[in-house]
Design an enzyme around this catalytic site. Structure first.
Site, mmCIF file in Angstrom:
data_model
loop_
_atom_site.group_PDB
_atom_site.id
_atom_site.type_symbol
_atom_site.label_atom_id
_atom_site.label_comp_id
_atom_site.label_asym_id
_atom_site.label_seq_id
_atom_site.Cartn_x
_atom_site.Cartn_y
_atom_site.Cartn_z
ATOM 1 C CB THR A 72 -0.933 0.008 1.224
ATOM 2 O OG1 THR A 72 -0.149 -0.265 2.395
ATOM 3 C CG2 THR A 72 -2.033 -1.039 1.081
ATOM 4 C CD GLU A 90 -2.424 -1.717 -3.287
ATOM 5 O OE1 GLU A 90 -1.456 -1.772 -2.496
ATOM 6 O OE2 GLU A 90 -2.415 -1.045 -4.348
HETATM 7 ZN ZN ZN Z 1 1.364 -1.017 -6.569
#
Ligand code: ZN
Length: 251
Positions: free
Chosen positions: A26, A89
């Protein structure tokens, strides 16, 4: 798996079948901040899943929809990576949020185990996905999930191929700017693996960025864009692991 649904408005329709699994960090201060951003319609970014540091999994976009995580990218000649991939993510501050001593924040085992379990679950629905980092598909723009991401551990768990190259011969073959037939062979190998490499025969700026992305993943102790024998051997091993390696040959 226990998955919390947090729908994001940032998606549209796929135009390609799913063939890639893209891993990101992230790169923000917290998972909460990342979740808020990915659910903000102004930000126009998202991913299908987010995995917190404690291993908790959030789903933001349905797998059959096109999440917006890849940006300008390329793999195996395809540039519409949002359409042919699933994006995860992984909450980690990365290079923008290092620890107080300057080192990169580690990925906790419980988080990596959740990433592995989630990925295997995804692969029950979509077989033969190639597992890549954001830096693999966008080497000039991105360095996530970072050289501290445990790619070897993922490969040991059955996610992604890991080349078994013994020894670490650090004798240099090509420095940035080198023009050589061997550079063309190297570029052919990288392109065959899937990287957006052009066969120019010169270790140009774009090629150096691809080498750095490659090193970040497969030999994270040295990321400098310089091609030594060890780097070349890993490229060769990976290229040969992929069917029809006809392109990796002297030209
Ligand atoms: Zn990325």
């Amino acid at each position: 798996m226990n998955i919390t649904q947090v729908p994001s408005p940032n998606f549209d329709d796929r135009t390609l079948p799913i063939s890639l699994l893209i891993l990101h960090y992230t790169g923000m201060q917290s998972g909460k901040a990342a979740l808020e951003r990915m659910c903000d319609s102004e930000a126009k970014v998202s991913a299908h899943y987010m995995v917190e540091e404690d291993g908790h999994v959030f789903q933001l976009v349905d797998e059959d929809k096109r999440a917006w995580h890849a940006g300008v990218s390329e793999w195996q000649g395809e540039s519409n990576i949002n359409s042919n991939s699933i994006g995860i993510e992984i909450v980690n501050g990365g290079h923008d949020w290092p620890r107080v001593d300057g080192s990169l924040p580690p990925f906790p085992d419980v988080q990596i185990n959740a990433v592995i379990a989630l990925s295997k679950d995804i692969m029950k629905r979509h077989s033969n996905l190639t597992v890549l980092g954001h830096s693999d598909i966008a080497p000039t723009r991105k360095i996530d999930p970072g050289e501290h991401f445990p790619w070897a551990g993922l490969a040991a768990a059955g996610l992604g191929y890991w080349p078994n190259v013994s020894g670490k011969d650090r004798r240099i073959l090509f420095e940035p700017g080198t023009r050589d037939r061997g550079v063309a062979i190297l570029q052919s190998g990288l392109a065959h693996i899937g990287y957006g490499a052009r066969v120019t025969g010169v270790l140009d700026e774009a090629s150096v960025k691809i080498i750095e992305a490659f090193q970040r993943r497969y030999r994270p102790d040295q990321i400098d864009g310089v091609v030594d024998i060890h780097t070349m051997e890993i490229v060769k091993a990976l290229s040969e692991s992929i069917p029809n390696p006809a392109e990796f040959r002297p030209i």
